[in-house]
Design an enzyme around this catalytic site. Structure first.
Site, short mmCIF file in Angstrom:
data_model
loop_
_atom_site.label_atom_id
_atom_site.label_comp_id
_atom_site.label_asym_id
_atom_site.label_seq_id
_atom_site.Cartn_x
_atom_site.Cartn_y
_atom_site.Cartn_z
N LYS A 216 40.68 34.73 46.80
CA LYS A 216 41.24 35.76 47.69
C LYS A 216 41.76 35.17 48.99
CE LYS A 216 39.70 39.86 45.47
NZ LYS A 216 38.76 40.96 45.30
N ARG A 255 33.25 37.85 39.43
CA ARG A 255 34.54 38.02 38.74
C ARG A 255 35.44 36.89 39.22
NH1 ARG A 255 39.44 40.12 40.03
NH2 ARG A 255 40.58 41.24 38.42
N1 PMM Z 1 39.65 42.29 42.76
C1 PMM Z 1 40.86 42.41 42.20
C2 PMM Z 1 41.06 43.21 41.06
N2 PMM Z 1 40.03 43.84 40.47
N3 PMM Z 1 37.74 44.35 40.39
C3 PMM Z 1 36.51 44.26 40.92
N4 PMM Z 1 35.49 44.89 40.34
N5 PMM Z 1 36.26 43.52 42.04
C4 PMM Z 1 37.25 42.85 42.70
O1 PMM Z 1 36.97 42.22 43.73
C5 PMM Z 1 38.58 42.94 42.18
C6 PMM Z 1 38.78 43.72 40.99
C7 PMM Z 1 42.02 41.72 42.84
O2 PMM Z 1 42.04 40.38 42.50
P1 PMM Z 1 42.99 39.77 41.30
O3 PMM Z 1 44.41 40.07 41.67
O4 PMM Z 1 42.68 38.33 41.28
O5 PMM Z 1 42.63 40.44 40.01
#
Ligand code: PMM
Length: 276
Positions: A216, A255
Protein backbone atom coordinates in the site's frame (compact mmCIF):
# COMPACT_ATOMS: atom_id res chain seq x y z
CA UNK A 1 -13.86 -27.67 0.05
CA UNK A 2 -12.40 -26.93 3.47
CA UNK A 3 -13.74 -23.97 5.40
CA UNK A 4 -11.05 -21.25 5.54
CA UNK A 5 -12.17 -20.39 9.07
CA UNK A 6 -11.08 -23.82 10.30
CA UNK A 7 -7.54 -23.41 8.93
CA UNK A 8 -4.74 -22.89 11.42
CA UNK A 9 -3.98 -19.22 11.91
CA UNK A 10 -2.18 -17.19 10.58
CA UNK A 11 -4.02 -17.53 7.32
CA UNK A 12 -2.53 -16.10 4.14
CA UNK A 13 -4.91 -14.68 1.54
CA UNK A 14 -3.41 -14.22 -1.93
CA UNK A 15 -4.50 -11.19 -3.96
CA UNK A 16 -5.76 -11.69 -7.51
CA UNK A 17 -7.15 -8.53 -9.07
CA UNK A 18 -8.71 -9.11 -12.47
CA UNK A 19 -8.97 -5.41 -13.17
CA UNK A 20 -7.24 -3.16 -15.69
CA UNK A 21 -6.53 -0.50 -13.04
CA UNK A 22 -5.78 -1.85 -9.53
CA UNK A 23 -2.82 -0.02 -8.03
CA UNK A 24 -0.55 -3.00 -7.55
CA UNK A 25 -1.39 -5.60 -10.16
CA UNK A 26 -3.83 -3.82 -12.47
CA UNK A 27 -3.86 -5.24 -15.99
CA UNK A 28 -1.49 -8.07 -15.22
CA UNK A 29 -4.13 -10.78 -14.88
CA UNK A 30 -6.75 -9.44 -17.25
CA UNK A 31 -6.89 -12.61 -19.39
CA UNK A 32 -8.63 -15.68 -17.98
CA UNK A 33 -5.58 -17.89 -18.50
CA UNK A 34 -3.19 -15.48 -16.80
CA UNK A 35 -5.56 -15.01 -13.87
CA UNK A 36 -6.15 -18.73 -13.31
CA UNK A 37 -2.44 -19.55 -13.63
CA UNK A 38 -1.61 -16.88 -11.07
CA UNK A 39 -4.36 -18.06 -8.70
CA UNK A 40 -3.02 -21.63 -8.80
CA UNK A 41 0.49 -20.25 -8.26
CA UNK A 42 -0.61 -18.35 -5.13
CA UNK A 43 -1.92 -21.59 -3.61
CA UNK A 44 1.27 -23.44 -4.57
CA UNK A 45 3.20 -20.72 -2.74
CA UNK A 46 1.18 -21.31 0.42
CA UNK A 47 -1.92 -19.12 0.28
CA UNK A 48 -4.96 -20.56 2.08
CA UNK A 49 -7.30 -18.95 -0.42
CA UNK A 50 -7.24 -16.49 -3.27
CA UNK A 51 -9.11 -13.18 -3.13
CA UNK A 52 -10.56 -12.42 -6.56
CA UNK A 53 -11.55 -8.81 -7.25
CA UNK A 54 -13.09 -7.31 -10.38
CA UNK A 55 -13.34 -3.68 -9.34
CA UNK A 56 -10.42 -1.47 -8.37
CA UNK A 57 -10.82 0.15 -4.96
CA UNK A 58 -7.77 2.38 -5.13
CA UNK A 59 -8.43 5.95 -3.95
CA UNK A 60 -10.06 8.00 -6.70
CA UNK A 61 -10.96 4.96 -8.87
CA UNK A 62 -14.15 5.16 -10.90
CA UNK A 63 -16.72 2.44 -10.40
CA UNK A 64 -17.48 -0.23 -12.99
CA UNK A 65 -21.02 -1.53 -13.49
CA UNK A 66 -22.13 -4.80 -11.91
CA UNK A 67 -22.27 -6.72 -15.20
CA UNK A 68 -18.66 -5.82 -16.03
CA UNK A 69 -17.49 -6.73 -12.55
CA UNK A 70 -19.36 -10.05 -12.67
CA UNK A 71 -18.01 -10.89 -16.14
CA UNK A 72 -14.46 -10.35 -14.88
CA UNK A 73 -14.64 -12.51 -11.77
CA UNK A 74 -17.08 -15.37 -12.44
CA UNK A 75 -15.05 -17.24 -15.12
CA UNK A 76 -11.89 -16.96 -12.98
CA UNK A 77 -13.64 -18.27 -9.87
CA UNK A 78 -15.27 -21.08 -11.87
CA UNK A 79 -11.95 -22.26 -13.26
CA UNK A 80 -10.13 -21.89 -9.96
CA UNK A 81 -12.85 -23.91 -8.21
CA UNK A 82 -12.48 -26.61 -10.89
CA UNK A 83 -8.73 -26.64 -10.14
CA UNK A 84 -9.48 -27.06 -6.42
CA UNK A 85 -8.45 -23.50 -5.49
CA UNK A 86 -10.57 -21.91 -2.72
CA UNK A 87 -11.49 -18.31 -3.47
CA UNK A 88 -13.02 -15.31 -1.80
CA UNK A 89 -14.92 -12.74 -3.82
CA UNK A 90 -13.74 -9.17 -3.22
CA UNK A 91 -16.86 -7.14 -3.93
CA UNK A 92 -19.25 -4.66 -2.36
CA UNK A 93 -22.14 -5.80 -4.57
CA UNK A 94 -24.63 -8.45 -3.45
CA UNK A 95 -25.37 -9.56 -7.02
CA UNK A 96 -21.68 -10.10 -7.75
CA UNK A 97 -21.20 -11.92 -4.44
CA UNK A 98 -24.17 -14.21 -5.21
CA UNK A 99 -22.84 -15.03 -8.69
CA UNK A 100 -19.36 -15.66 -7.30
CA UNK A 101 -20.69 -17.96 -4.57
CA UNK A 102 -22.65 -19.92 -7.19
CA UNK A 103 -19.44 -20.20 -9.23
CA UNK A 104 -17.63 -21.71 -6.23
CA UNK A 105 -16.28 -18.87 -4.07
CA UNK A 106 -16.24 -19.82 -0.38
CA UNK A 107 -15.81 -16.43 1.33
CA UNK A 108 -17.26 -12.95 0.74
CA UNK A 109 -14.70 -10.18 1.22
CA UNK A 110 -16.72 -6.98 1.35
CA UNK A 111 -14.55 -3.88 1.68
CA UNK A 112 -17.67 -1.90 2.62
CA UNK A 113 -18.52 -4.18 5.54
CA UNK A 114 -22.07 -4.50 4.20
CA UNK A 115 -22.61 -0.74 3.93
CA UNK A 116 -22.51 -0.37 0.15
CA UNK A 117 -25.30 -2.80 -0.72
CA UNK A 118 -28.16 -3.49 1.67
CA UNK A 119 -28.80 -6.88 -0.01
CA UNK A 120 -25.34 -8.20 0.88
CA UNK A 121 -26.33 -9.31 4.37
CA UNK A 122 -29.10 -11.50 2.95
CA UNK A 123 -26.80 -13.09 0.36
CA UNK A 124 -24.22 -13.92 3.03
CA UNK A 125 -26.81 -15.12 5.56
CA UNK A 126 -28.38 -17.43 2.94
CA UNK A 127 -24.98 -18.80 1.87
CA UNK A 128 -23.77 -19.28 5.45
CA UNK A 129 -20.26 -18.44 4.28
CA UNK A 130 -17.51 -16.50 6.07
CA UNK A 131 -17.81 -12.73 5.57
CA UNK A 132 -14.93 -10.27 5.81
CA UNK A 133 -16.31 -6.98 7.13
CA UNK A 134 -13.78 -4.28 6.33
CA UNK A 135 -13.86 -0.80 7.83
CA UNK A 136 -15.10 1.59 5.13
CA UNK A 137 -16.69 5.00 4.92
CA UNK A 138 -17.46 5.48 1.25
CA UNK A 139 -16.56 4.58 -2.31
CA UNK A 140 -13.13 5.29 -3.78
CA UNK A 141 -14.01 8.60 -5.39
CA UNK A 142 -14.91 10.12 -2.00
CA UNK A 143 -12.76 8.26 0.48
CA UNK A 144 -9.99 10.85 0.74
CA UNK A 145 -12.53 13.38 2.10
CA UNK A 146 -13.75 10.85 4.65
CA UNK A 147 -10.34 10.32 6.30
CA UNK A 148 -11.22 12.48 9.30
CA UNK A 149 -10.93 11.03 12.82
CA UNK A 150 -10.42 12.30 16.36
CA UNK A 151 -9.20 8.88 17.53
CA UNK A 152 -8.84 6.59 14.54
CA UNK A 153 -8.46 3.35 16.52
CA UNK A 154 -11.49 4.02 18.69
CA UNK A 155 -13.65 5.11 15.75
CA UNK A 156 -12.65 2.21 13.51
CA UNK A 157 -13.41 -0.24 16.34
CA UNK A 158 -16.78 1.40 17.02
CA UNK A 159 -17.72 1.49 13.33
CA UNK A 160 -16.68 -2.16 12.88
CA UNK A 161 -18.79 -3.01 15.93
CA UNK A 162 -21.79 -1.39 14.24
CA UNK A 163 -21.20 -3.51 11.12
CA UNK A 164 -21.06 -6.62 13.29
CA UNK A 165 -24.38 -5.66 14.90
CA UNK A 166 -25.96 -5.16 11.46
CA UNK A 167 -24.63 -8.51 10.24
CA UNK A 168 -25.97 -10.33 13.29
CA UNK A 169 -29.34 -8.56 13.00
CA UNK A 170 -29.47 -9.72 9.36
CA UNK A 171 -29.07 -13.35 10.38
CA UNK A 172 -25.34 -13.91 9.82
CA UNK A 173 -23.79 -16.13 12.50
CA UNK A 174 -21.12 -14.50 14.68
CA UNK A 175 -18.66 -17.32 13.99
CA UNK A 176 -18.77 -16.48 10.26
CA UNK A 177 -17.45 -12.93 10.70
CA UNK A 178 -13.92 -11.68 10.08
CA UNK A 179 -12.99 -8.03 10.72
CA UNK A 180 -10.50 -5.88 8.82
CA UNK A 181 -9.38 -2.35 9.79
CA UNK A 182 -9.23 -1.38 6.10
CA UNK A 183 -5.80 0.19 5.77
CA UNK A 184 -5.81 2.90 3.12
CA UNK A 185 -9.60 3.12 2.92
CA UNK A 186 -10.54 6.61 4.12
CA UNK A 187 -7.24 6.60 6.05
CA UNK A 188 -4.15 8.76 5.75
CA UNK A 189 -0.68 7.28 6.24
CA UNK A 190 -0.79 8.48 9.83
CA UNK A 191 -4.10 6.65 10.39
CA UNK A 192 -2.62 3.47 8.90
CA UNK A 193 0.40 3.61 11.23
CA UNK A 194 -1.81 4.23 14.23
CA UNK A 195 -4.10 1.30 13.36
CA UNK A 196 -1.08 -0.94 12.80
CA UNK A 197 0.39 0.11 16.13
CA UNK A 198 -2.85 -0.62 17.99
CA UNK A 199 -4.08 -3.63 16.01
CA UNK A 200 -4.39 -5.38 19.37
CA UNK A 201 -7.46 -3.21 20.02
CA UNK A 202 -9.14 -4.45 16.84
CA UNK A 203 -8.21 -8.02 17.81
CA UNK A 204 -9.77 -7.36 21.25
CA UNK A 205 -13.18 -7.00 19.57
CA UNK A 206 -13.15 -10.80 19.67
CA UNK A 207 -13.33 -11.71 15.98
CA UNK A 208 -10.67 -13.02 13.59
CA UNK A 209 -8.85 -10.00 12.12
CA UNK A 210 -7.59 -9.80 8.55
CA UNK A 211 -4.84 -7.26 7.89
CA UNK A 212 -4.27 -5.85 4.40
CA UNK A 213 -1.21 -3.60 4.13
CA UNK A 214 0.39 -5.32 1.15
CA UNK A 215 2.20 -2.88 -1.16
CA UNK A 216 0.00 0.00 0.00
CA UNK A 217 0.99 3.58 -0.71
CA UNK A 218 1.85 4.50 2.89
CA UNK A 219 4.69 1.98 2.63
CA UNK A 220 5.78 3.58 -0.64
CA UNK A 221 5.77 6.99 1.06
CA UNK A 222 7.78 5.74 4.03
CA UNK A 223 10.46 4.39 1.68
CA UNK A 224 10.44 7.37 -0.71
CA UNK A 225 13.70 8.79 -1.96
CA UNK A 226 14.65 11.55 -4.41
CA UNK A 227 12.92 9.64 -7.25
CA UNK A 228 9.64 9.68 -5.34
CA UNK A 229 7.67 6.95 -3.54
CA UNK A 230 9.10 3.42 -3.64
CA UNK A 231 7.53 1.67 -6.68
CA UNK A 232 4.67 -0.71 -5.93
CA UNK A 233 6.56 -3.88 -6.87
CA UNK A 234 9.47 -2.94 -4.58
CA UNK A 235 7.48 -2.92 -1.35
CA UNK A 236 7.65 -6.64 -0.52
CA UNK A 237 10.14 -6.35 2.36
CA UNK A 238 8.10 -3.56 3.95
CA UNK A 239 4.95 -5.65 3.51
CA UNK A 240 6.59 -8.61 5.24
CA UNK A 241 7.44 -6.38 8.20
CA UNK A 242 3.77 -5.40 8.48
CA UNK A 243 2.77 -9.07 8.26
CA UNK A 244 4.99 -10.08 11.16
CA UNK A 245 3.87 -7.17 13.30
CA UNK A 246 0.23 -7.98 12.53
CA UNK A 247 0.43 -11.69 13.33
CA UNK A 248 2.37 -10.89 16.49
CA UNK A 249 -0.45 -8.54 17.50
CA UNK A 250 -2.90 -11.42 17.08
CA UNK A 251 -4.16 -10.99 13.51
CA UNK A 252 -5.91 -14.07 12.15
CA UNK A 253 -4.61 -13.51 8.65
CA UNK A 254 -2.96 -11.25 6.11
CA UNK A 255 -4.00 -10.37 2.57
CA UNK A 256 -0.86 -10.18 0.44
CA UNK A 257 0.42 -10.14 -3.13
CA UNK A 258 3.84 -11.73 -2.50
CA UNK A 259 2.58 -14.95 -0.96
CA UNK A 260 5.74 -17.03 -0.84
CA UNK A 261 7.87 -14.40 0.90
CA UNK A 262 5.14 -13.66 3.46
CA UNK A 263 4.58 -17.37 4.16
CA UNK A 264 8.33 -17.86 4.68
CA UNK A 265 8.41 -14.97 7.15
CA UNK A 266 5.39 -16.32 9.04
CA UNK A 267 7.10 -19.70 9.32
CA UNK A 268 10.14 -18.05 10.89
CA UNK A 269 7.85 -16.24 13.34
CA UNK A 270 6.04 -19.50 14.16
CA UNK A 271 9.26 -21.45 14.72
CA UNK A 272 10.58 -18.71 16.99
CA UNK A 273 7.36 -18.60 18.94
CA UNK A 274 7.30 -22.37 19.32
CA UNK A 275 10.81 -22.26 20.83
CA UNK A 276 9.88 -19.76 23.57
N1 PMM B 1 -7.42 -3.81 0.16
C1 PMM B 1 -7.69 -3.76 -1.16
C2 PMM B 1 -8.72 -4.53 -1.72
N2 PMM B 1 -9.44 -5.38 -0.96
N3 PMM B 1 -9.89 -6.35 1.13
C3 PMM B 1 -9.66 -6.43 2.45
N4 PMM B 1 -10.37 -7.27 3.20
N5 PMM B 1 -8.68 -5.68 3.05
C4 PMM B 1 -7.91 -4.80 2.35
O1 PMM B 1 -7.06 -4.14 2.96
C5 PMM B 1 -8.15 -4.67 0.95
C6 PMM B 1 -9.18 -5.49 0.37
C7 PMM B 1 -6.91 -2.82 -2.01
O2 PMM B 1 -5.67 -3.37 -2.34
P1 PMM B 1 -5.37 -4.13 -3.76
O3 PMM B 1 -5.62 -3.13 -4.86
O4 PMM B 1 -3.96 -4.55 -3.67
O5 PMM B 1 -6.30 -5.30 -3.90
Amino acid sequence: MTDPLTAASPVVVGVLNVTPDSFSDGGRYASLDAAVTHGVQLITEGANFVDVGGESTRPGAERVDAATERARVVPVITELAAAGVPTSIDTTRASVAAAALSAGAVVVNDVSGGLADRDMVRVVADAGCPWVLMHWRGHSERMRDLAVYTDVVKEVCAELGARVDAALAGGVAAHRLILDPGLGFAKTAEHNWRLSARLDQVVALGFPVLFGASRKSYLGSLLADTRGPRPVDERAAATIATTLLAVDAGAWGVRVHDVRANVDAIRVWQATKAAR
